[in-house]
Design a protein around this motif. Sequence first.
Motif, short mmCIF file in Angstrom:
data_model
loop_
_atom_site.label_atom_id
_atom_site.label_comp_id
_atom_site.label_asym_id
_atom_site.label_seq_id
_atom_site.Cartn_x
_atom_site.Cartn_y
_atom_site.Cartn_z
N VAL A 62 0.83 -1.22 -0.10
CA VAL A 62 -0.14 -0.04 -0.10
C VAL A 62 0.85 1.32 -0.02
O VAL A 62 0.58 2.03 -0.74
N MET A 63 1.93 1.27 0.72
CA MET A 63 2.85 2.47 0.88
C MET A 63 3.39 2.51 -0.64
O MET A 63 3.68 3.89 -1.17
N GLY A 64 3.45 1.49 -1.48
CA GLY A 64 4.29 1.80 -2.64
C GLY A 64 3.26 2.44 -3.90
O GLY A 64 3.66 3.19 -4.61
N LEU A 65 2.01 1.83 -3.54
CA LEU A 65 0.88 2.48 -4.34
C LEU A 65 0.73 3.87 -4.08
O LEU A 65 0.36 4.69 -4.89
N MET A 66 0.85 4.39 -2.59
CA MET A 66 0.64 5.78 -2.08
C MET A 66 1.76 6.72 -3.11
O MET A 66 1.57 7.73 -3.51
N ARG A 67 2.92 5.83 -3.01
CA ARG A 67 4.10 6.84 -3.89
C ARG A 67 3.89 6.83 -5.31
O ARG A 67 4.03 8.05 -5.77
N GLU A 68 3.35 5.80 -5.82
CA GLU A 68 2.94 5.90 -7.15
C GLU A 68 1.96 6.91 -7.50
O GLU A 68 2.08 7.52 -8.69
N ALA A 69 1.14 7.04 -6.43
CA ALA A 69 -0.02 8.05 -6.75
C ALA A 69 0.51 9.51 -6.29
O ALA A 69 -0.40 10.60 -6.31
N ALA A 123 -6.42 10.01 -5.51
CA ALA A 123 -5.16 10.75 -5.58
C ALA A 123 -4.23 10.64 -6.63
O ALA A 123 -3.76 11.47 -7.29
N ARG A 124 -4.29 9.45 -7.38
CA ARG A 124 -3.58 9.11 -8.55
C ARG A 124 -4.40 9.72 -9.49
O ARG A 124 -4.00 10.27 -10.56
N THR A 125 -5.63 9.79 -9.52
CA THR A 125 -6.48 10.57 -10.60
C THR A 125 -6.30 12.10 -10.71
O THR A 125 -6.01 12.54 -11.75
N LEU A 126 -6.08 12.49 -9.34
CA LEU A 126 -5.72 14.05 -9.34
C LEU A 126 -4.57 14.38 -9.82
O LEU A 126 -4.22 15.29 -10.49
N GLN A 127 -3.40 13.35 -9.62
CA GLN A 127 -2.13 13.50 -9.97
C GLN A 127 -1.89 13.70 -11.62
O GLN A 127 -1.34 14.48 -12.12
N GLU A 128 -2.82 12.42 -12.08
CA GLU A 128 -2.66 12.49 -13.47
C GLU A 128 -3.51 13.57 -14.35
O GLU A 128 -3.25 13.98 -15.60
N ALA A 129 -4.32 14.19 -13.64
CA ALA A 129 -4.97 15.22 -14.14
C ALA A 129 -4.34 16.78 -13.77
O ALA A 129 -4.94 17.64 -14.29
N SER A 130 -3.25 16.53 -13.09
CA SER A 130 -2.66 17.83 -12.53
C SER A 130 -3.64 18.84 -11.96
O SER A 130 -3.59 20.08 -11.87
N VAL A 131 -4.66 18.33 -11.06
CA VAL A 131 -5.56 18.92 -10.26
C VAL A 131 -4.91 19.07 -8.68
O VAL A 131 -4.46 18.16 -8.23
#
Length: 362
Positions: A62-69, A123-131
């Motif tokens: 889970v911590m790895g997935l967090m960092r990817e996001a 969080a990952r969706t926000l990151q990919e959309a630069s929001v």
Amino acid sequence: MERREFLLSLAAVTLRQAPTLRIDGDRLHRNLSALSRFGRTPEGGVSRVAYSDADRDGRELVMGLMREAGLEATIDIAGNIIGRRSGTHPELPPILMGSHTDSVPDGGNFDGPLGVLGAIEVARTLQEASVTTRHPLEVVVFQNEENGKTGSRALVGELEGRELDLPSHTHRTIGEGIAFIGGDPDRLDDVQRGPGDVAAYLELHIEQGAILHQESIDIGVVEGIVGIKRWNVTIEGKANHAGTTPMNQRRDAVLTAGRFIDAVHRVATELPGRQVATIGKVEVLPGAPNVVAGRVDLTLEIRDLAMEKIDQVFTNVEREATAVASHNDTSIRFEPYYLSRSAPTDERLRRQVEAVSETLGL
């Protein structure tokens, strides 16, 4: 879980301002499947109990997935995992999303992980959309949620020191378990968050009953988190030989236990409301087939959204239990050992969830 994309309306902005974003449903499903490998049982469920090796390994995933996001992932003093994403106004309190990843023995794949991995997907969706949201966002993984809500209660200052010596589902005590997953049981006071330290908390959770499923309802808007009280119950009689002790001379602790269990069910059922009461553990001593039981140890748990209703159920149960024990020439005593207060959800968040659900046709 159906593989589909869900429209998300961000809790950090109003509905009118929210950008239309879609999470990757397939990616979320893949992550849920990946986490389910830790502690997987032959029947397809999971036994990822807190403080086990499977629990620790799952937390690392889970911590790895967090960092990817794009989240900054850390472990707090209580052993909770916190994944933080900055906002445009860092002085504002964070919006928390999350749940837990530990399971009950032979539990399911979605109870807890859906809330954690769903929040990471947001969080990952926000990151990919630069929001970037106004408030900072934090994805939290509460530790040992299933066997005492340890991490979440530590965060609000309700974890009592005596609980650190209680056993967990592993060979470790609660205190030893906190250290095992990277926390510090000697500094739990430092982890507390007070009023105003958090702007809001939002959690997606799988339905644990079958009410929504039976009614073909997609989304339930949660009215609140129920309160929980637990007691250790000890019934004492007199151990004696099963072959030579006449029925009318027995002080049978099992007989009292059986009638007590029936009384618990009856009291909880007959009172109006949605309260529930459970006998989750029973141990008979000395536990031999040819011995009248001299002692029975049980656990009693009562839950309701109103703490007053929990107390009412217990008062009625205790009254009936005392009468049953006296009739059978046995004794019964109750020792409270766990308290989790009820928490009604915020009406504003209820309206947000309901409005978005209606927009999506759910």
